[in-house]
Design a protein around this motif. Structure first.
Motif, PDB file in Angstrom:
ATOM      1  N   THR A 397       0.038  30.830  41.979  1.00 20.74           N
ATOM      2  CA  THR A 397      -0.944  31.551  42.793  1.00 20.74           C
ATOM      3  C   THR A 397      -0.864  33.054  42.527  1.00 20.74           C
ATOM      4  O   THR A 397      -1.737  33.792  42.968  1.00 20.74           O
ATOM      5  CB  THR A 397      -0.757  31.278  44.300  1.00 20.74           C
ATOM      6  OG1 THR A 397       0.614  31.481  44.640  1.00 20.74           O
ATOM      7  CG2 THR A 397      -1.164  29.852  44.649  1.00 20.74           C
ATOM      8  N   LEU A 398       0.169  33.506  41.827  1.00 16.07           N
ATOM      9  CA  LEU A 398       0.176  34.886  41.323  1.00 16.07           C
ATOM     10  C   LEU A 398       0.379  34.773  39.819  1.00 16.07           C
ATOM     11  O   LEU A 398       1.487  34.524  39.339  1.00 16.07           O
ATOM     12  CB  LEU A 398       1.303  35.721  41.957  1.00 16.07           C
ATOM     13  CG  LEU A 398       1.308  37.182  41.488  1.00 16.07           C
ATOM     14  CD1 LEU A 398       0.080  37.930  42.031  1.00 16.07           C
ATOM     15  CD2 LEU A 398       2.569  37.915  41.911  1.00 16.07           C
ATOM     16  N   LEU A 399      -0.718  34.916  39.077  1.00 19.71           N
ATOM     17  CA  LEU A 399      -0.625  34.752  37.630  1.00 19.71           C
ATOM     18  C   LEU A 399      -0.324  36.099  37.011  1.00 19.71           C
ATOM     19  O   LEU A 399      -1.126  37.033  37.119  1.00 19.71           O
ATOM     20  CB  LEU A 399      -1.940  34.214  37.068  1.00 19.71           C
ATOM     21  CG  LEU A 399      -2.368  32.833  37.548  1.00 19.71           C
ATOM     22  CD1 LEU A 399      -3.642  32.399  36.837  1.00 19.71           C
ATOM     23  CD2 LEU A 399      -1.262  31.800  37.321  1.00 19.71           C
ATOM     24  N   LEU A 400       0.841  36.215  36.408  1.00 14.82           N
ATOM     25  CA  LEU A 400       1.132  37.446  35.674  1.00 14.82           C
ATOM     26  C   LEU A 400       1.806  37.062  34.365  1.00 14.82           C
ATOM     27  O   LEU A 400       2.290  35.965  34.195  1.00 14.82           O
ATOM     28  CB  LEU A 400       1.968  38.417  36.516  1.00 14.82           C
ATOM     29  CG  LEU A 400       3.078  37.895  37.416  1.00 14.82           C
ATOM     30  CD1 LEU A 400       4.215  37.394  36.608  1.00 14.82           C
ATOM     31  CD2 LEU A 400       3.500  38.976  38.374  1.00 14.82           C
ATOM     32  N   ASP A 401       1.779  37.984  33.456  1.00 16.94           N
ATOM     33  CA  ASP A 401       2.302  37.712  32.120  1.00 16.94           C
ATOM     34  C   ASP A 401       3.516  38.590  31.915  1.00 16.94           C
ATOM     35  O   ASP A 401       3.390  39.791  31.735  1.00 16.94           O
ATOM     36  CB  ASP A 401       1.183  38.016  31.098  1.00 16.94           C
ATOM     37  CG  ASP A 401       1.705  38.205  29.687  1.00 16.94           C
ATOM     38  OD1 ASP A 401       2.799  37.727  29.374  1.00 16.94           O
ATOM     39  OD2 ASP A 401       0.981  38.837  28.886  1.00 16.94           O
ATOM     40  N   ASN A 402       4.689  37.968  31.957  1.00 21.04           N
ATOM     41  CA  ASN A 402       5.917  38.738  31.795  1.00 21.04           C
ATOM     42  C   ASN A 402       6.617  38.372  30.492  1.00 21.04           C
ATOM     43  O   ASN A 402       7.824  38.468  30.390  1.00 21.04           O
ATOM     44  CB  ASN A 402       6.848  38.482  32.989  1.00 21.04           C
ATOM     45  CG  ASN A 402       8.005  39.442  33.024  1.00 21.04           C
ATOM     46  OD1 ASN A 402       7.883  40.595  32.634  1.00 21.04           O
ATOM     47  ND2 ASN A 402       9.165  38.967  33.471  1.00 21.04           N
ATOM     48  N   SER A 403       5.838  37.902  29.503  1.00 24.77           N
ATOM     49  CA  SER A 403       6.501  37.595  28.233  1.00 24.77           C
ATOM     50  C   SER A 403       5.844  38.384  27.099  1.00 24.77           C
ATOM     51  O   SER A 403       6.500  39.191  26.461  1.00 24.77           O
ATOM     52  CB  SER A 403       6.503  36.100  27.958  1.00 24.77           C
ATOM     53  OG  SER A 403       5.352  35.467  28.434  1.00 24.77           O
ATOM     54  N   LEU A 404       4.555  38.223  26.860  1.00 22.27           N
ATOM     55  CA  LEU A 404       3.907  39.143  25.912  1.00 22.27           C
ATOM     56  C   LEU A 404       3.529  40.420  26.659  1.00 22.27           C
ATOM     57  O   LEU A 404       3.511  41.499  26.084  1.00 22.27           O
ATOM     58  CB  LEU A 404       2.652  38.513  25.294  1.00 22.27           C
ATOM     59  CG  LEU A 404       1.967  39.367  24.226  1.00 22.27           C
ATOM     60  CD1 LEU A 404       2.857  39.537  22.994  1.00 22.27           C
ATOM     61  CD2 LEU A 404       0.613  38.823  23.811  1.00 22.27           C
ATOM     62  N   ALA A 405       3.240  40.252  27.953  1.00 22.42           N
ATOM     63  CA  ALA A 405       2.831  41.376  28.800  1.00 22.42           C
ATOM     64  C   ALA A 405       1.697  42.168  28.155  1.00 22.42           C
ATOM     65  O   ALA A 405       1.737  43.392  28.063  1.00 22.42           O
ATOM     66  CB  ALA A 405       4.026  42.278  29.129  1.00 22.42           C
ATOM     67  N   THR A 406       0.677  41.440  27.742  1.00 26.74           N
ATOM     68  CA  THR A 406      -0.454  42.111  27.112  1.00 26.74           C
ATOM     69  C   THR A 406      -1.446  42.622  28.151  1.00 26.74           C
ATOM     70  O   THR A 406      -1.641  41.997  29.194  1.00 26.74           O
ATOM     71  CB  THR A 406      -1.198  41.159  26.149  1.00 26.74           C
ATOM     72  OG1 THR A 406      -2.294  41.875  25.563  1.00 26.74           O
ATOM     73  CG2 THR A 406      -1.756  39.927  26.844  1.00 26.74           C
ATOM     74  N   MET A 407      -2.059  43.728  27.862  1.00 24.91           N
ATOM     75  CA  MET A 407      -3.198  44.164  28.665  1.00 24.91           C
ATOM     76  C   MET A 407      -4.421  43.337  28.251  1.00 24.91           C
ATOM     77  O   MET A 407      -4.470  42.789  27.157  1.00 24.91           O
ATOM     78  CB  MET A 407      -3.498  45.651  28.402  1.00 24.91           C
ATOM     79  CG  MET A 407      -2.429  46.583  28.904  1.00 24.91           C
ATOM     80  SD  MET A 407      -2.599  48.238  28.190  1.00 24.91           S
ATOM     81  CE  MET A 407      -4.073  48.832  29.026  1.00 24.91           C
ATOM     82  N   GLY A 408      -5.398  43.262  29.132  1.00 24.31           N
ATOM     83  CA  GLY A 408      -6.683  42.661  28.762  1.00 24.31           C
ATOM     84  C   GLY A 408      -6.837  41.199  29.119  1.00 24.31           C
ATOM     85  O   GLY A 408      -7.892  40.611  28.861  1.00 24.31           O
ATOM     86  N   ALA A 409      -5.808  40.567  29.716  1.00 26.58           N
ATOM     87  CA  ALA A 409      -5.898  39.127  29.979  1.00 26.58           C
ATOM     88  C   ALA A 409      -6.284  38.799  31.423  1.00 26.58           C
ATOM     89  O   ALA A 409      -6.625  37.659  31.726  1.00 26.58           O
ATOM     90  CB  ALA A 409      -4.582  38.439  29.636  1.00 26.58           C
ATOM     91  N   GLY A 410      -6.228  39.762  32.317  1.00 29.99           N
ATOM     92  CA  GLY A 410      -6.374  39.483  33.754  1.00 29.99           C
ATOM     93  C   GLY A 410      -7.704  38.851  34.127  1.00 29.99           C
ATOM     94  O   GLY A 410      -7.738  37.841  34.843  1.00 29.99           O
ATOM     95  N   LEU A 411      -8.799  39.419  33.642  1.00 28.67           N
ATOM     96  CA  LEU A 411     -10.123  38.897  33.996  1.00 28.67           C
ATOM     97  C   LEU A 411     -10.330  37.507  33.380  1.00 28.67           C
ATOM     98  O   LEU A 411     -10.828  36.588  34.040  1.00 28.67           O
ATOM     99  CB  LEU A 411     -11.219  39.883  33.541  1.00 28.67           C
ATOM    100  CG  LEU A 411     -12.656  39.443  33.754  1.00 28.67           C
ATOM    101  CD1 LEU A 411     -12.956  39.195  35.238  1.00 28.67           C
ATOM    102  CD2 LEU A 411     -13.637  40.498  33.202  1.00 28.67           C
ATOM    103  N   SER A 412      -9.953  37.352  32.125  1.00 27.48           N
ATOM    104  CA  SER A 412     -10.128  36.050  31.454  1.00 27.48           C
ATOM    105  C   SER A 412      -9.306  34.972  32.154  1.00 27.48           C
ATOM    106  O   SER A 412      -9.777  33.843  32.331  1.00 27.48           O
ATOM    107  CB  SER A 412      -9.696  36.142  29.988  1.00 27.48           C
ATOM    108  OG  SER A 412     -10.398  37.172  29.347  1.00 27.48           O
ATOM    109  N   ALA A 413      -8.071  35.307  32.538  1.00 27.30           N
ATOM    110  CA  ALA A 413      -7.224  34.320  33.228  1.00 27.30           C
ATOM    111  C   ALA A 413      -7.844  33.957  34.579  1.00 27.30           C
ATOM    112  O   ALA A 413      -7.776  32.807  35.014  1.00 27.30           O
ATOM    113  CB  ALA A 413      -5.810  34.860  33.405  1.00 27.30           C
ATOM    114  N   ALA A 414      -8.480  34.938  35.231  1.00 26.06           N
ATOM    115  CA  ALA A 414      -9.147  34.651  36.515  1.00 26.06           C
ATOM    116  C   ALA A 414     -10.335  33.714  36.290  1.00 26.06           C
ATOM    117  O   ALA A 414     -10.562  32.778  37.069  1.00 26.06           O
ATOM    118  CB  ALA A 414      -9.607  35.959  37.165  1.00 26.06           C
ATOM    119  N   ILE A 415     -11.104  33.952  35.233  1.00 25.88           N
ATOM    120  CA  ILE A 415     -12.260  33.086  34.942  1.00 25.88           C
ATOM    121  C   ILE A 415     -11.779  31.648  34.710  1.00 25.88           C
ATOM    122  O   ILE A 415     -12.325  30.691  35.277  1.00 25.88           O
ATOM    123  CB  ILE A 415     -13.046  33.633  33.716  1.00 25.88           C
ATOM    124  CG1 ILE A 415     -13.736  34.947  34.090  1.00 25.88           C
ATOM    125  CG2 ILE A 415     -14.049  32.611  33.190  1.00 25.88           C
ATOM    126  CD1 ILE A 415     -14.438  35.663  32.946  1.00 25.88           C
TER     127      ILE A 415
END
Ligand code: TPP
Length: 540
Positions: A397-415
């Motif tokens: 329920t809290l999607l975050l990226d703590n491995s590649l930690a790339t910018m630009g994925a937040g909106l796509s992951a929400a979609i």
């Protein structure tokens, strides 16, 4: 049957529901085969976004998400998403096209060796060289993508192979049992835990599997041992638990590290070193028991003394059945730290100043999101605050990226989250930097008629790097930028645009947006100037 038809049938057989991507000329046979299939094509505005969506589908469902791109530039645009899935342990299959391999059509126009390019970023990268091999390759790709550690697979389907006939048969989908741990390792671990003074449980990314979660909840309930999480382990156990000490958002010197340092034994369930370390081990410091699907990669800051290697759910269940609760265990110091941390977080959240302070922002979001609501973060300074202060009630329920930690994925992951869970509220939280890296996907969200709210945190800068710059004593240089008018920008896509003028507006506005439906963008001015001071406040 035509190979592209067979290819699609094999995907259907694997249960594929969506393919995210952008077809090119070299995928036209496959596209045509998709037309008559049960698989829905989700057309995106950038292949990178399609890859992020497919990876997120894999992350949420445990079944590989599938994305599609053409040869050359389409394939190179998938590179970041491949790394995102591979490092994040998200099962994903990438399909790319290629020029004919049996004859030269246009010389080397647009050709790069995508198969070689993808090798270091995937578990398998292979070209289909004959229609006869296509079904076996697809079965192997889906098997391997989910085998622990799960990750990315690349299949290249050349134009002429897609068009030729094949008599291959489809392989039945199978579920394989994972290997289980050696009993000696369980016995060693039980002895160590029983003899420890203040054992502490760490939940990492690998703990976030369906069967594993219930085994872990039982283990914690039975033993009463406190736990903390890595960023990717958030929500595996409800963080409102009185035994939850919080999340290691940083690797050291954060509030939770005082609790970690007071422990003499960490039971690490499912963390591996691809995620940013939640702590650094030292000689003569606390010991670590690693419970994971695979052996631990040892390095200078991580060298577990006992390893339980095998299916995590089975290992944790065995630990639960063998362990006896010890009256000598002492968790008082850790639980005092937790009280202090909870009180500080509550206190910080009461700050109503404008532009918003990060702890207030996290508090507002937590209060408006229901337990099963999904918050999808991009990468920036606010991620640390969400990791630390946002109490996840449920897994993923809290999607975050703590491995590649790339910018630009937040909106796509929400979609992707909204596609997977149409009935749940989904909120993307992006920095102004990260949002602009894939903001074109607003059009995808509007076209798909999704109900989605995006917060853009406006500080007019790459804030995270600015903070690090200041921390290291460098002068402020080279990290400020100008933004578009986000309200007009959103509206130009057919989305609703909003910008808040005071802190009290934000919570009610998010609720209104969810009630109204459609795609909403809310610009939220943020103030990071007190970041250091705020971070240090809850240290003991
Ligand atoms: C694709 C990519 N490029 C660069 C970075 C390095 N980086 C990490 S955070 C960050 C700044 C993020 O800025 P923004 O999205 O505005 O969020 P803020 O930190 O300001 O809240 C940068 C440049 C990265 N993680 N990913």
């Amino acid at each position: 049957m035509k190979t592209s038809d067979l290819f699609v049938k094999a995907l259907e057989n694997e249960g594929v529901k969506y393919i995210f991507g952008i077809p090119g000329e070299e995928n036209l046979d496959l596209l045509n085969s998709l037309k008559g299939s049960s698989i829905k094509l989700i057309l995106t505005r950038h292949e990178q976004a399609a890859g992020f969506m497919a990876a997120t589908y894999g992350r949420l469902t445990g079944s590989p998400g599938v994305c599609l791109a053409t040869l050359g530039p389409g394939a190179t645009n998938l590179v970041t998403a491949a790394a995102y899935a591979q490092l994040g342990g998200m099962p994903m299959i990438m399909i790319t096209g290629q020029k004919p391999i049996k004859m030269s059509k246009q010389g080397r126009f647009q050709m790069v060796s995508a198969v070689e390019m993808m090798h270091p970023l995937t578990k398998l990268s292979k070209q289909v060289v004959h229609g006869h091999t296509v079904t076996a390759l697809i079965r192997e790709a889906f098997r391997l993508a989910v085998e622990e550690r799960s990750g990315a697979i690349h299949i290249e389907l050349p134009e002429d192979i897609a068009a030729e006939d094949s008599d291959a048969e489809i392989y039945e989908k199978r579920i394989y049992r994972r290997a289980v741990a050696d009993t000696h390792a369980i016995v060693d671990a039980v002895h160590k835990i029983e003899r420890a003074k203040s054992p502490l449980i760490l939940l990492g990314a690998g703990a976030n599997r369906l069967t594993t979660r219930s085994a872990i909840n039982y283990f914690i309930d039975k033993t009463g041992i406190p736990f903390f999480t890595t960023q990717l382990g958030k929500g595996v156990v409800d963080e409102r638990s009185p035994l939850c000490l919080g999340t290691a958002a940083l690797s050291s010197n954060d509030c939770v590290h005082t609790a970690i340092d007071s422990s003499d034994l960490i039971i690490n369930i499912g963390h591996d070193i691809i995620e940013k370390p939640p702590f650094f081990m030292k000689k003569d410091g606390f010991e670590v028991i690693a419970v994971n699907f695979l052996p631990a990669n040892v390095d200078e800051v991580y060298f577990p003394q006992v390893e339980i290697i095998g299916d995590i759910a089975v290992s944790v269940t065995k630990l639960s059945s063998h362990i006896d609760i010890q009256s000598s265990w002492d968790f008082r110091f850790m639980l005092d730290i937790k009280k202090n941390l909870d009180a500080t977080i509550e206190d910080e959240a009461a700050d109503e100043s404008f532009p918003l302070m990060p702890p207030t922002l996290v508090d507002i979001v937590r209060k408006v999101m229901p337990s099963d609501g999904i918050v999808s973060l991009d990468n920036g300074l606010y991620k640390i605050w969400f990791a630390r202060n946002y109490k996840a009630h449920l897994p993923n329920t809290l999607l975050l990226d703590n491995s590649l930690a790339t910018m630009g994925a937040g909106l796509s992951a929400a979609i992707a989250s909204k596609i997977v869970y149409p009935g749940r509220k989904v909120l993307a939280v992006c920095g102004d930097g990260g949002f602009m890296m894939n903001s074109q996907e607003l059009e995808t969200a509007v076209r798909l008629k999704l109900d989605l709210v995006t917060l853009i945190l406006n500080d007019g800068a790459y804030g995270m790097i600015k903070w690090k710059q200041e921390e290291r004593g460098f002068e402020n240089f080279g990290l400020d930028f100008n933004n578009p008018d986000f309200v007009m920008y959103a509206e130009s896509y057919g989305a609703f645009g909003h910008c808040i003028k005071n802190t009290g507006e934000l919570g009610p506005l998010i609720n209104e947006c969810f009630e109204k439906g459609g795609v909403h963008v809310i610009e939220v001015p943020v103030d990071y100037s007190l970041n250091d001071e705020l971070m240090n406040r809850c240290k003991i």
